[in-house]
Design a protein around this motif. Sequence first.
Motif: not given
Lengths: 310, 329
Positions: A25, A285-286, B243-244, B246-248
């Motif tokens: 990422l 990513a969301i 970003t990390s 938001a992803f998790r």
Amino acid sequence: MSATPANAAPRGLMERLRTMDRRWLFLFMGLAIVLPIFFPIGLPALPGDATVDTYDAVANIKDGSRVFMSIDFDPASRPELEPFAKSVLVQLKRKRCKIVIVSLWEYAPPLINGYVRSILQAPLNPGGPPDDPLNKIYERKTDFIFLGFKSGKQAVINTLGQSLPTAYPTTQEGEPVGTIPIMEGIRSVQDFKDSGILILISAGFPGAKEYVELLSRYELPIVVSTTAVSRTDLQPFYSSGQLKGLVAGMQGAAEYEQLVNPPGEQLGKKGLDVLNIGTLVIILAIVLGNLIYLAERRQQKRAASGGGAS
Amino acid sequence: MMKKTLPLLLTFFVGVVGAMGYFVPAGGMTKLSSTLNDFGIIIAAVAFVLGGINIVQVNIPIVVRRRPDWGYKLVMLLSAVAVLLVGFRLHEFWAPAQKGTVAVSPVSDLLVGTPEAADTAIIVVDGAPRDLLVKIDGKAVLDPARPGEPARMPLRARVLVEKDAAGNVIPHVVNVSDTARTTPPRYDEYEVSISLVAGGEATVKPKLTYLLGPEGQPYLWLFNYIFAPCNATMFALLAFFITSAAFRAFRLRNVESGLLLGAAMLVMMGTIPLGAELSQTWLYRLQEWILSVPTVAGRRAIMMGAALGAVAIGLRVILGLERSHLGGD
């Protein structure tokens, strides 16, 4: 970047994405930030109402007026605030305005001195007509003055509202403020009310919020440029009319830069491409994270109902 | 008793006077409140000095005793000393009283016996460094071999000797300064006014001092090439961690998180020009509405609550009910 034991069952796509090393990422985000700098897209910014109000407020002051600026940011906030700072100085130079600059942040003076040298004290349109205001070399003490950094936070802002010479008795070079020609007749920031405007470029505390809280009783014409995260703090003041204009974040700064169209490199325009692509990466990513989460939940429900049936 | 009572009395006095300064327009009260404000500015400046002393007091024992991470502390202390030294205008202590010398001779060897001796004089400028800009009567002396470039010292310039209406010789002004205007000058400036007779010569030898201090090149180099990139980098790291995160963590777990997620996505898409392009600006208008109406409503409520809380805490401090600012137990 992740090792799978040799005897483990093959993992599905969602499982692999869920346990993906976060450094992928980071790499993706890094490319999204770096590539647009080298391969610009050039999407235009649609100037928002608040940005247009800010531009109009500055454009509507009389040519040659005295303007008060408080520049309060450090190198960390440069991408969001520098495009506005440079654009508004160009706009003021076009209007031949005289500028009084102060700062409440200790890391701001080297940046401010750089803007003074590169914009106010440099010809910006060398090939243009000799009477082009952009080619005027501003003289220190008569066309502009930078009074320097003062510690004290709200105490300084409070004092500026009552007596500017008390807050800044000398310039950063040690000259008494009373002897500076541009400061003639200025007792406090209230003296900028009728002839000029107060322009605040602020990254945090102390900054625009404190100025508005402490000086709004004088009903001063104030416009602000701030970081995107501080926009919600200042939006109530803009909505209530205590601020004449609000430029927020790199987006707002790029919009303002587009309106002013300063000569030379336009940093806001460059940054806008990075903002576009970077925001898209976060949105992706969301979305991806939620797809993985929903797939997981469905799998768990199937496993639970399948286990119950047997 | 005095250890606690005196500070409490002082807090009460300062708090009451500071607040009354806003409500009582009498000149005496306003002046007193303003004076206390000035005390606050001075104390804030002293806090910087105290902070510096504290850093030294805390970190020198760690370095001396070789405690863990002592190397980083040493780097920090040395960096602080380096910036402190170049940040002071130390050049003012060793700058010569006279920034240059001028020797005037009534006869110039170059002009003797020439027709120019009747109305011309020579000005010689010689000093180090050689690349400073020399202006005579406001006009830069340029190098004929390199168009647009300033002539390097030692240089000789011929000037006309003119007299005013009263018959007095009009002096020539020689100015020596650093060339570039858009970068900070390395040296200070020297200016001298010289009266010359026709056929004469003046030799100007500037002794300029290398500038230190907040406008000096060493300080600005440290700021522009070490501090600014480090400062910007720490902030830039946020992009990756957001970003990390938001992803998790930004997950659709329930209705409330769904509302938050939806609003965030709409605002993000509406903010960027791409969103406005793709949606024919309705997304942009929607995000403006979200930021201007419900966000402002919530923000105002929070600000009012915080202000009421600040008033309550302030009253408690003034009345001595809150003593955490005194330290100790």
